[in-house]
Design a protein around this motif. Structure first.
Motif, short mmCIF file in Angstrom:
data_model
loop_
_atom_site.label_atom_id
_atom_site.label_comp_id
_atom_site.label_asym_id
_atom_site.label_seq_id
_atom_site.Cartn_x
_atom_site.Cartn_y
_atom_site.Cartn_z
N ILE A 1 29.16 43.90 31.42
CA ILE A 1 28.92 42.48 31.69
C ILE A 1 30.15 41.66 31.32
O ILE A 1 30.60 40.78 32.07
CB ILE A 1 27.68 41.99 30.90
N GLY A 2 30.71 41.95 30.14
CA GLY A 2 31.91 41.23 29.71
C GLY A 2 33.08 41.41 30.66
O GLY A 2 33.80 40.46 30.97
N TYR A 3 33.26 42.63 31.14
CA TYR A 3 34.35 42.88 32.09
C TYR A 3 34.11 42.15 33.41
O TYR A 3 35.04 41.56 33.99
CB TYR A 3 34.48 44.38 32.34
N TYR A 4 32.88 42.20 33.90
CA TYR A 4 32.57 41.47 35.14
C TYR A 4 32.80 39.97 34.97
O TYR A 4 33.30 39.29 35.88
CB TYR A 4 31.12 41.72 35.57
N GLU A 5 32.45 39.43 33.81
CA GLU A 5 32.68 38.01 33.54
C GLU A 5 34.18 37.70 33.55
O GLU A 5 34.59 36.62 34.00
CB GLU A 5 32.04 37.62 32.21
N ARG A 6 34.98 38.63 33.04
CA ARG A 6 36.43 38.41 33.05
C ARG A 6 36.97 38.41 34.48
O ARG A 6 37.92 37.68 34.79
CB ARG A 6 37.11 39.49 32.21
N VAL A 7 36.38 39.24 35.34
CA VAL A 7 36.79 39.20 36.75
C VAL A 7 36.52 37.82 37.33
O VAL A 7 37.38 37.22 37.99
CB VAL A 7 36.03 40.28 37.57
N MET A 8 35.33 37.28 37.08
CA MET A 8 34.96 35.98 37.62
C MET A 8 35.86 34.88 37.09
O MET A 8 36.15 33.90 37.79
CB MET A 8 33.50 35.67 37.30
N SER A 9 36.36 35.05 35.87
CA SER A 9 37.22 34.02 35.27
C SER A 9 38.59 33.97 35.94
O SER A 9 39.33 33.00 35.76
CB SER A 9 37.39 34.27 33.78
N GLU A 10 38.92 35.00 36.72
CA GLU A 10 40.22 35.05 37.40
C GLU A 10 40.18 34.41 38.79
O GLU A 10 41.15 34.50 39.53
CB GLU A 10 40.69 36.51 37.53
N ASN A 11 39.08 33.79 39.14
CA ASN A 11 38.93 33.18 40.46
C ASN A 11 39.26 34.19 41.57
O ASN A 11 40.20 34.00 42.36
CB ASN A 11 39.82 31.94 40.59
N PRO A 12 38.49 35.29 41.64
CA PRO A 12 38.83 36.37 42.57
C PRO A 12 38.63 35.97 44.03
O PRO A 12 38.03 34.92 44.33
CB PRO A 12 37.84 37.48 42.18
N SER A 13 39.10 36.82 44.92
CA SER A 13 38.90 36.60 46.35
C SER A 13 37.40 36.60 46.67
O SER A 13 36.60 37.14 45.89
CB SER A 13 39.58 37.72 47.15
N PRO A 14 36.98 36.00 47.79
CA PRO A 14 35.54 35.96 48.11
C PRO A 14 34.89 37.34 48.11
O PRO A 14 33.78 37.50 47.60
CB PRO A 14 35.52 35.32 49.50
N GLU A 15 35.57 38.34 48.68
CA GLU A 15 34.99 39.68 48.75
C GLU A 15 34.80 40.26 47.35
O GLU A 15 33.74 40.83 47.03
CB GLU A 15 35.87 40.60 49.59
N LEU A 16 35.81 40.13 46.51
CA LEU A 16 35.72 40.65 45.16
C LEU A 16 34.72 39.85 44.34
O LEU A 16 33.98 40.42 43.52
CB LEU A 16 37.09 40.64 44.49
N ARG A 17 34.67 38.56 44.56
CA ARG A 17 33.70 37.71 43.85
C ARG A 17 32.28 38.16 44.15
O ARG A 17 31.45 38.31 43.24
CB ARG A 17 33.88 36.25 44.27
N ASP A 18 31.97 38.42 45.42
CA ASP A 18 30.61 38.82 45.79
C ASP A 18 30.25 40.17 45.19
O ASP A 18 29.15 40.37 44.67
CB ASP A 18 30.48 38.87 47.31
N ALA A 19 31.19 41.12 45.25
CA ALA A 19 30.94 42.44 44.67
C ALA A 19 30.75 42.33 43.16
O ALA A 19 29.91 43.04 42.57
CB ALA A 19 32.10 43.38 44.99
N THR A 20 31.49 41.43 42.53
CA THR A 20 31.38 41.25 41.08
C THR A 20 30.04 40.63 40.71
O THR A 20 29.42 41.03 39.71
CB THR A 20 32.54 40.36 40.58
N ARG A 21 29.58 39.67 41.47
CA ARG A 21 28.29 39.04 41.18
C ARG A 21 27.16 40.06 41.24
O ARG A 21 26.26 40.07 40.39
CB ARG A 21 28.03 37.90 42.17
#
Length: 291
Positions: free
Chosen positions: A208-228
């Protein structure tokens, strides 16, 4: 030789390989390490990864002799290219690739990883965590190898230490690279949590913490959706059903969610409700209807 070098610099791989190979043949098989590298790299660029790996491995054997400077980037590039060859095979061999990458890091501890290498190493961690057998296989290879044969502890200790070193290097890279690498690391933690029941809560919380760190990087739409979606699954695994549901509901409410991710999120939410004995909510979720 001059023509072959110029063709190589121009990235005319087939012609360069032909000219360089002819030069080596005419020289009775003698060649500088630069030419050997160019021949191996030309094979790599042409998609002949097994041939390229043999060439890079031969170059590394020459480097391990007493006459070469370990700071020479030529040998560093060859060491990491061996791992890339394993990843580019029709059926990628992630254990062998990560072994090659870690061996390269042992032999060239001051080497700077390119963004491509960083992402490939992180991807290997994610794939290897799918199975206990893969972790054990990597450890056996490392224990049998001279440069890292003095490693102590368990296979898990080694992977945790190596992963920690990788995490320590991520801050050196641009945001998009950090986000993608962290996503792979989150996947690795998630898959490990699925396999190791005794530590599931702790490992799921790490994911969960790692996924939250991904979201904090303002990822691309595709990566954002996969991360959510990954974040929601990790929440379910950690026993935080309320947050898992909320993450999926918010994702399904997003008009920008891609069709494939939308279908996957709907299925995950529907299966979750069905497991809870909520058939009405499950049906609506399977249909992608949320409130």
């Amino acid at each position: 030789l001059l023509i072959g070098g110029l063709l190589y610099q121009a990235q005319r791989w087939h012609e360069a390989e032909t000219q360089l190979a002819k030069y080596v043949a005419d020289a009775g098989g003698n060649a500088t390490d630069t030419i050997r590298y160019q021949l191996a790299d030309s094979a790599f660029q042409l998609g002949r990864f097994a041939d390229a790996r043999v060439g890079f491995e031969d170059l590394l054997r020459r480097f391990r002799g007493p006459v070469h400077d370990p700071s020479d980037e030529l040998y560093q590039q060859a060491a990491y290219a061996i791992g890339l060859c394993y990843l580019r095979e029709p059926q990628p061999r992630f254990v062998h690739a990560l072994f090659a990458f870690q061996r390269a890091q042992t032999e060239f501890p001051k080497s700077k990883l390119t963004p491509e290498l960083l992402l490939n190493i992180a991807r290997c961690y994610a794939e290897i965590e799918r199975e206990d057998e893969a972790v054990a296989a990597l450890w056996m290879m490392l224990q049998q190898d001279a440069p890292v044969g003095s490693a102590t502890g368990t296979a898990r200790d080694h992977l945790d230490e190596a992963l920690g070193q990788l995490l320590g290097r991520i801050s050196e890279y641009p945001g998009p690279v950090r986000a993608k690498a962290m996503f792979y690391i989150a996947q690795a933690a998630h898959r490990r949590a699925e396999r190791e029941r005794t530590q599931r809560g702790v490992l799921a919380a790490q994911a969960i913490g790692y996924y939250e760190r991904v979201m904090s990087e303002n990822p691309s739409p595709e990566l954002r959706d996969a991360t959510r979606i990954g974040l929601a699954r990790a929440c379910f695994l950690a026993g935080n059903d309320e947050r898992g549901e909320l993450e999926l509901i918010n994702a399904l409410k997003d008009p920008g969610l891609g069709d494939r991710d939308r279908a996957y999120a709907a299925r995950l939410l529907g299966e979750h409700y069905r497991a809870l004995g909520k058939p009405r909510e499950a049906i609506r979720a399977f249909q992608g209807i949320v409130e």
